[in-house]
Design an enzyme around this catalytic site. Structure first.
Site, mmCIF file in Angstrom:
data_model
loop_
_atom_site.group_PDB
_atom_site.id
_atom_site.type_symbol
_atom_site.label_atom_id
_atom_site.label_comp_id
_atom_site.label_asym_id
_atom_site.label_seq_id
_atom_site.Cartn_x
_atom_site.Cartn_y
_atom_site.Cartn_z
ATOM 1 N N ASP A 180 0.907 -1.093 0.000
ATOM 2 C CA ASP A 180 0.094 0.040 0.083
ATOM 3 C C ASP A 180 1.048 1.333 0.061
ATOM 4 O O ASP A 180 1.644 1.430 1.255
ATOM 5 C CB ASP A 180 -0.757 0.010 1.238
ATOM 6 C CG ASP A 180 -2.021 1.083 1.191
ATOM 7 O OD1 ASP A 180 -1.481 2.276 0.885
ATOM 8 O OD2 ASP A 180 -3.224 0.969 1.483
ATOM 9 N N HIS A 181 1.213 1.705 -1.144
ATOM 10 C CA HIS A 181 2.306 2.621 -1.201
ATOM 11 C C HIS A 181 2.081 3.933 -0.413
ATOM 12 O O HIS A 181 3.163 4.500 -0.200
ATOM 13 C CB HIS A 181 2.402 3.206 -2.375
ATOM 14 C CG HIS A 181 1.560 3.898 -3.307
ATOM 15 N ND1 HIS A 181 0.541 3.253 -3.939
ATOM 16 C CD2 HIS A 181 1.408 5.015 -3.276
ATOM 17 C CE1 HIS A 181 -0.361 4.342 -4.480
ATOM 18 N NE2 HIS A 181 0.235 5.357 -4.300
ATOM 19 N N HIS A 243 -5.840 2.791 1.019
ATOM 20 C CA HIS A 243 -4.954 3.908 1.635
ATOM 21 C C HIS A 243 -5.937 4.810 2.804
ATOM 22 O O HIS A 243 -5.266 5.273 3.698
ATOM 23 C CB HIS A 243 -4.858 4.934 0.236
ATOM 24 C CG HIS A 243 -4.266 4.223 -0.816
ATOM 25 N ND1 HIS A 243 -3.221 3.375 -0.803
ATOM 26 C CD2 HIS A 243 -4.674 4.322 -2.152
ATOM 27 C CE1 HIS A 243 -3.271 2.910 -1.978
ATOM 28 N NE2 HIS A 243 -3.810 3.450 -2.893
HETATM 29 P P1 NAP Z 1 1.529 -2.446 -16.991
HETATM 30 O O1 NAP Z 1 1.943 -0.940 -17.603
HETATM 31 O O2 NAP Z 1 0.043 -2.846 -17.942
HETATM 32 O O3 NAP Z 1 2.540 -3.532 -17.209
HETATM 33 C C1 NAP Z 1 2.132 -4.850 -17.332
HETATM 34 C C2 NAP Z 1 3.460 -5.686 -17.406
HETATM 35 O O4 NAP Z 1 2.846 -7.198 -17.495
HETATM 36 C C3 NAP Z 1 4.080 -5.415 -18.791
HETATM 37 O O5 NAP Z 1 5.414 -5.429 -18.300
HETATM 38 C C4 NAP Z 1 3.725 -6.656 -19.685
HETATM 39 O O6 NAP Z 1 4.707 -6.856 -20.583
HETATM 40 C C5 NAP Z 1 3.488 -7.724 -18.646
HETATM 41 N N1 NAP Z 1 2.564 -8.944 -18.828
HETATM 42 C C6 NAP Z 1 1.413 -8.725 -19.278
HETATM 43 N N2 NAP Z 1 0.849 -9.948 -19.585
HETATM 44 C C7 NAP Z 1 1.888 -10.826 -19.370
HETATM 45 C C8 NAP Z 1 2.043 -12.169 -19.267
HETATM 46 N N3 NAP Z 1 0.791 -13.212 -19.753
HETATM 47 N N4 NAP Z 1 3.167 -12.857 -19.117
HETATM 48 C C9 NAP Z 1 4.058 -12.091 -18.732
HETATM 49 N N5 NAP Z 1 4.214 -10.781 -18.511
HETATM 50 C C10 NAP Z 1 2.839 -10.338 -19.036
HETATM 51 O O7 NAP Z 1 0.856 -2.276 -15.836
HETATM 52 P P2 NAP Z 1 1.556 -1.300 -14.721
HETATM 53 O O8 NAP Z 1 0.595 -0.011 -14.548
HETATM 54 O O9 NAP Z 1 3.066 -1.507 -14.442
HETATM 55 O O10 NAP Z 1 0.689 -1.936 -13.391
HETATM 56 C C11 NAP Z 1 1.177 -3.145 -12.746
HETATM 57 C C12 NAP Z 1 0.518 -3.612 -11.520
HETATM 58 O O11 NAP Z 1 0.627 -2.496 -10.473
HETATM 59 C C13 NAP Z 1 -1.150 -3.613 -11.662
HETATM 60 O O12 NAP Z 1 -1.540 -4.721 -10.448
HETATM 61 C C14 NAP Z 1 -1.522 -2.173 -11.158
HETATM 62 O O13 NAP Z 1 -2.774 -2.299 -10.526
HETATM 63 C C15 NAP Z 1 -0.420 -2.010 -10.041
HETATM 64 N N6 NAP Z 1 -0.265 -0.539 -9.863
HETATM 65 C C16 NAP Z 1 0.201 0.354 -10.903
HETATM 66 C C17 NAP Z 1 0.750 1.570 -10.621
HETATM 67 C C18 NAP Z 1 1.426 2.469 -11.507
HETATM 68 O O14 NAP Z 1 1.781 3.378 -10.974
HETATM 69 N N7 NAP Z 1 1.648 1.910 -12.853
HETATM 70 C C19 NAP Z 1 0.577 1.932 -9.185
HETATM 71 C C20 NAP Z 1 -0.073 1.209 -8.087
HETATM 72 C C21 NAP Z 1 -0.566 -0.227 -8.455
HETATM 73 P P3 NAP Z 1 4.452 -7.659 -22.019
HETATM 74 O O15 NAP Z 1 3.293 -7.036 -22.484
HETATM 75 O O16 NAP Z 1 5.807 -7.487 -22.383
HETATM 76 O O17 NAP Z 1 4.310 -9.085 -21.347
#
Ligand code: NAP
Length: 498
Positions: A180-181, A243
């Protein structure tokens, strides 16, 4: 031996080409390295589907760090510890190759079998990954094994239980680090210090001296490109379940007998258990939902929520929540804790205002008005600090009192702020300190509180939506919620209450 101040570990990041890894995780790891908090024996394996060579991956890590931190000569050395493994997490056949790579790097860097699995991916994959980590032997290690997962942890209590049961097949509760950042933020961690290290606050921290507490987390941004996710979430699940309730728990808990994760968690859990559950009509009386509509501020048309990409034209999803929480225990009986959070609001701000009760007899006036109450304001983001509002004599005027502000500011810059939370949390996880992560008991209790509210809201179309204009502080009903109790929201925009 693993030195607990400079821990040694192999960190496997699933979703290493994604937004979270690039914007938060890589810069945070670099900052730990820079501060000498990573031992020289560390190694990171990035996992995602797309095909990348190690050197292309290392370049993308360099780029994301340079974007956040600028150029540094020691980056060349830092990124040599990064490796890439192309792998679809739903493909059972490639976990064995991942295991071989991890074992080889473990030997090469002498990592003592310590492993952290960071799932920076969509939550629907969490269960599958955990199953494979166990069945394919990636968790068979001589050192520690830890699983770090991002929100959302489930969609409601039943789905959270299902996910938890699955994860627990591969990891014990103390090995699961639920991020929970907000709990990594400097001033959220400071709530405990302000309360428990100051003789002037703790004796007053109860229903004899506090009239109400207000916790606001407002964002200026809307849902941007996250409409699909947000339609199934809404502000209640996205912000309140985690949060907002975590901040409330830190504000309301009893002093722990020791500053250990078990003792702090046990006090927080008692707050969640004392949180008065709301059902039916009580939801309508104590909670307000809102959705932003279009606006034309400064002649610039701004989309309403229903005009955002991937959002239904008659969406019932709330982008704003305000609520009155009652903690039913001796310390807090009769003290409302008001929370509000929303998107496309007037200002970006996370703040806590603790309003103290009026003194019994007013001897002084403030320009013919009654005195300002004493306020303690904890600024969480973007500015970080504490302000205390007192009343003091106006020079040469013995009948009038003027509010004065005592201010401490951490002088932080917003974009510096966010990676720091991840930096702290990553370091805590490497050292095995789970204090600033959400324990399952907290997650379960907060879902059961939130579920009752979402059930009422989902069963009833919000006919008044949209009910606040983009760029404002939310619907009128949120102001009326406090007015019913004789209070008003202290403005978070100006941050100055004199
Ligand atoms: P994202 O940009 O959509 O990234 C998803 C990642 O998963 C990519 O590296 C994608 O790479 C990989 N991926 C997708 N399907 C896959 C599969 N079948 N096998 C292996 N790799 C796979 O998502 P994100 O924003 O980084 O968020 C990730 C998580 O963090 C989520 O749960 C989100 O709710 C949480 N979160 C994110 C943030 C933020 O600031 N971004 C903040 C709080 C929480 P490929 O397409 O190359 O496979």
């Amino acid at each position: 031996m693993n030195n607990s101040e400079n821990p040694t570990a192999l960190i496997m990041i699933f979703g290493a080409t994604g937004d979270l890894a690039k914007r938060k995780l890589f810069p945070s790891l670099y900052r730990l390295f820079k501060r000498g908090k990573l031992s020289e024996r560390y190694c990171i394996i990035g996992v995602a589907r797309r095909e990348l060579t190690n050197s292309a991956f290392q370049e993308s890590v360099r780029q994301s760090i340079e974007e956040a931190e600028g150029h540094h000569d020691d980056l060349n050395e830092f990124i040599t510890h990064f490796y890439y493994h192309s792998h679809d997490v739903t493909d059972s056949s490639s976990y064995l190759a991942l295991k071989t790579l991890a074992n080889d790097l473990d030997t090469h860097y002498q990592l003592e079998g310590n492993r952290i699995f960071y799932l920076a991916m969509a939550p629907e994959f969490f269960g599958t990954i955990a199953d494979h980590l166990k069945s394919d032997g990636l968790t068979d290690v001589d050192g520690f094994k830890r699983l770090v997962i991002e929100k959302p942890f489930g969609h409601d209590l039943p789905s959270a239980i299902e996910l938890n049961n699955r994860l627990r097949q591969a990891f014990a509760e103390e090995e699961v680090y639920r991020i929970d950042h907000y709990l990594g933020k400097e001033m959220v961690q400071n709530i405990e210090v302000i309360r428990f290290a100051n003789a002037i606050f703790e004796p007053l921290w109860n229903n004899r001296y506090i009239s109400n507490i207000q916790v606001t987390s407002s964002e200026v941004l809307g849902v941007e490109e996250r409409g699909r996710y947000y339609e199934n979430s809404g502000a209640l699940r996205d912000m309140v379940q985690n949060h907002m309730l975590q901040m409330v728990a830190l504000l309301a808990m009893e002093p722990p007998i020791k500053l250990t994760d078990e003792e702090i968690r046990s006090e927080k859990v008692k707050v969640f258990r004392a949180l008065k559950s709301l059902e039916g009509e009580a939801v309508k009386e104590n909670f307000v939902r809102g959705q932003y509509g279009p606006s034309n501020k400064n002649n610039e048309p701004i989309n309403g929520y229903r005009q955002e990409p991937m959002v239904k034209a008659d969406s019932n999803t709330e982008t704003f929540v305000a609520g009155k929480l009652i903690i039913d225990n001796f310390r807090w009986a009769g003290v409302p804790i008001f929370i509000r959070t929303g998107k496309k609001m007037a200002t970006k701000s996370t703040k806590i205002v603790v309003q103290f009760k009026d003194i019994p007899m007013n001897l002084y006036y403030q320009h013919e008005k009654t005195l300002n109450p004493n306020l303690l304001v904890i600024h969480i983001q973007p500015d970080e600090g504490i302000s205390l509002y007192l009343n003091a004599q106006k020079s040469g005027d013995t009948m009038n009192a003027t509010p004065v502000k005592l201010n401490f500011s951490n002088n932080s810059v917003d974009h510096m702020n966010t990676p720091e939370a991840y930096e702290r949390l990553l370091y805590d996880c490497m050292r095995g300190d789970a204090t600033n992560f959400a324990h399952w008991d907290e997650v379960a209790l907060s879902w059961s509180f939130v579920d009752k509210i979402s059930q009422v809201w989902e069963n009833q179309q919000a006919e008044q939506f949209p009910n606040y204009e983009a760029g404002t502080m939310g619907p009128k009903a949120a102001d009326e919620l406090l007015e019913k109790d004789g209070f008003h929201w202290w403005p978070v925009e100006s941050g100055d209450y004199r």
